[in-house]
Design a protein around this motif. Structure first.
Motif, PDB file in Angstrom:
ATOM      1  N   ILE A  19       1.283  -1.534  -0.306  1.00 25.45           N
ATOM      2  CA  ILE A  19       0.097   0.423   0.369  1.00 25.45           C
ATOM      3  C   ILE A  19       0.934   1.032   0.143  1.00 25.45           C
ATOM      4  O   ILE A  19       0.325   2.648  -0.731  1.00 25.45           O
ATOM      5  CB  ILE A  19      -0.911  -0.489   1.047  1.00 25.45           C
ATOM      6  N   TYR A  20       2.172   1.173   0.122  1.00 24.90           N
ATOM      7  CA  TYR A  20       2.917   2.026   0.024  1.00 24.90           C
ATOM      8  C   TYR A  20       3.704   2.620  -0.887  1.00 24.90           C
ATOM      9  O   TYR A  20       4.300   3.849  -1.437  1.00 24.90           O
ATOM     10  CB  TYR A  20       4.010   2.709   1.294  1.00 24.90           C
TER      11      TYR A  20
ATOM     12  N   MET B 109      -2.187   3.100  -2.082  1.00 22.63           N
ATOM     13  CA  MET B 109      -3.267   3.481  -1.184  1.00 22.63           C
ATOM     14  C   MET B 109      -5.144   3.491  -1.249  1.00 22.63           C
ATOM     15  O   MET B 109      -5.593   3.557  -0.413  1.00 22.63           O
ATOM     16  CB  MET B 109      -2.909   5.192  -1.122  1.00 22.63           C
TER      17      MET B 109
ATOM     18  N   LEU C 191      -5.859   0.525  -0.217  1.00 20.24           N
ATOM     19  CA  LEU C 191      -5.939   0.666   1.007  1.00 20.24           C
ATOM     20  C   LEU C 191      -8.118   1.174   1.452  1.00 20.24           C
ATOM     21  O   LEU C 191      -8.202   0.057   2.326  1.00 20.24           O
ATOM     22  CB  LEU C 191      -4.888   1.593   2.142  1.00 20.24           C
TER      23      LEU C 191
END
Length: 300
Positions: A11-12, A18, A21
């Motif tokens: 997710i980073y 994101m 997420l």
């Protein structure tokens, strides 16, 4: 936090991480927490009303009745909405659970072990009927997909119905003392000024609403509502109202851990969480059966 960070996407670092997420990871984790609490509490309520540690929706046919409702609404309406599925699951869960309680009230049982056996016999009949209808209407895939309970399809826009579980949990907490009195039997409940039939009816409605919502949104999650209430009962005793928060938290932890394992074991693919729950639940169920048998032997 572990649940939010476990998955194929980083997710980073990955593009759209994101977005993923907020689209799937957060909804999935919230769904895990709400489902774990709901199913565990419904198991606790059913065990309280029947005064039997081996009873829960998996061993009483409630889940199979919910699958019957899901199948029928899918056959009648080719593209049913999630709301229609939830209503069908709730109605049929309620009918099936009430039939189970009526059977218990009319049969003289010499052993507590006969209670889940009756439930499993009834669930086998309903399951066979569901499979027959599925074959007849060429809807076997619907039933097969439903019985493989998994959170992989949970995303934003699909899990919001589970928030109704918060209301149900609050109502069960407020009604807990009357449920506990009703568990003592019809005569004692009447002596204490509690309408036994009404309490059982309301308790059944709580169970059906909870199971129906989870069944329609997630699918079949076996034995979760058997494992958690029994473990908490071993540690804290059998006080319904005091145990509710602990049962909810333990249910959240149990299903979240199983779901994390389901994502790790054969990554990047997933094992259905129902497979892990079913395996663990079978072991715990056998342990409870042996424990009850041992207690019965000592009592004799």
């Amino acid at each position: 936090m572990i649940s939010l960070h476990v998955g194929v996407y980083d997710i980073y670092k990955d593009d759209g991480g994101m977005k993923m997420l907020f689209l799937t990871r957060i909804p999935r984790t919230i769904a895990l927490l709400l489902t774990g609490a709901a199913m565990s509490i419904s198991g606790l309520v059913m065990q309280t009303l029947t005064q039997n540690k081996m009873v829960e929706p998996t061993t009483t046919g409630t889940i199979e009745w919910a699958s019957l409702g899901l199948l029928l609404v899918s056959v009648i309406f080719p593209a049913p909405t999630i709301t229609m599925k939830i209503i069908a699951c709730i109605v049929f869960s309620f009918v099936g659970t009430m039939i189970f309680f009526v059977l218990l009230s009319r049969i003289r049982l010499k052993s507590s072990m006969l209670v889940p056996i009756i439930g499993m016999m009834m669930s086998a009949v309903i399951s066979a009927f569901v499979n027959f209808l599925a074959l007849e209407f060429q809807a076997s895939q619907i039933v097969s997909n439903w019985f493989v309970g998994s959170f992989s399809g949970i995303q934003k826009g699909r899990y919001e119905y589970l928030f109704l579980i918060i209301i149900m949990t609050f109502l069960i907490y407020l009604y807990a003392n009357k449920l506990a009195v009703a568990s003592l039997g019809k005569d004692i409940a009447k002596t204490l000024g509690v309408n036994y039939n009404r309490v059982v009816l309301i308790g059944t409605a709580f169970i059906s609403l909870t199971v129906g919502i989870v069944a329609a949104v997630i699918g079949n999650l076996p034995f979760l509502d058997l494992i958690v209430p029994n473990l908490i009962s071993l540690i804290r005793g059998d006080h319904l109202k005091e145990n509710l928060p602990y049962v909810a938290l333990a249910g959240m932890a149990t299903i979240t851990l199983c779901d994390i394992l389901s994502r790790i074991l054969i990554a990047p693919f997933e094992v259905p969480v129902s497979l892990i729950l079913g395996t663990v639940g079978c072991i715990v169920f056998m342990m409870i059966l042996l424990r009850e048998r041992k207690r019965g032997t000592h009592g004799a």
